[in-house]
Scaffold this motif. Structure first.
Motif: not given
Length: 82
Positions: A40-53, A65-69, A72-77
């Motif tokens: 969970l701590l590693s998710l504190r900094e979103p990736s570019d794909a997460m921000l774009l989603a 809804g934004h959190w789920k998206a 999902e983006a992190a899981l699909n990277e």
């Protein structure tokens, strides 16, 4: 159930332990809390794909809804280290 507990329980299950398994009266999933916390701590900094989603969704979808998206983006990277 908190996200931390859900993550710890899932990690426990991935190691082959049934939900609710105990050792000496202590639920086994609790041993996985440090690993779950690290994830969970590693998710504190979103990736570019997460921000774009998140940015691609309308504000009306709401925080959940934004959190789920974003998750999902992190899981699909793809893993760039493989």
């Amino acid at each position: 159930m908190t996200p931390l507990e859900r993550a710890a329980r899932r990690l426990c299950e991935l190691d082959g332990h049934r939900d609710g398994a105990t050792i000496n009266g202590i639920t086994l999933w609790q041993d996985y809390l440090p690993k779950a916390r690290a994830v969970l701590l590693s998710l504190r900094e979103p990736s570019d794909a997460m921000l774009l989603a998140a940015d691609s969704l309308p504000c009306s979808i709401g925080t959940a809804g934004h959190w789920k998206a974003m998750v999902e983006a992190a899981l699909n990277e793809t893993d760039r280290t493989a």
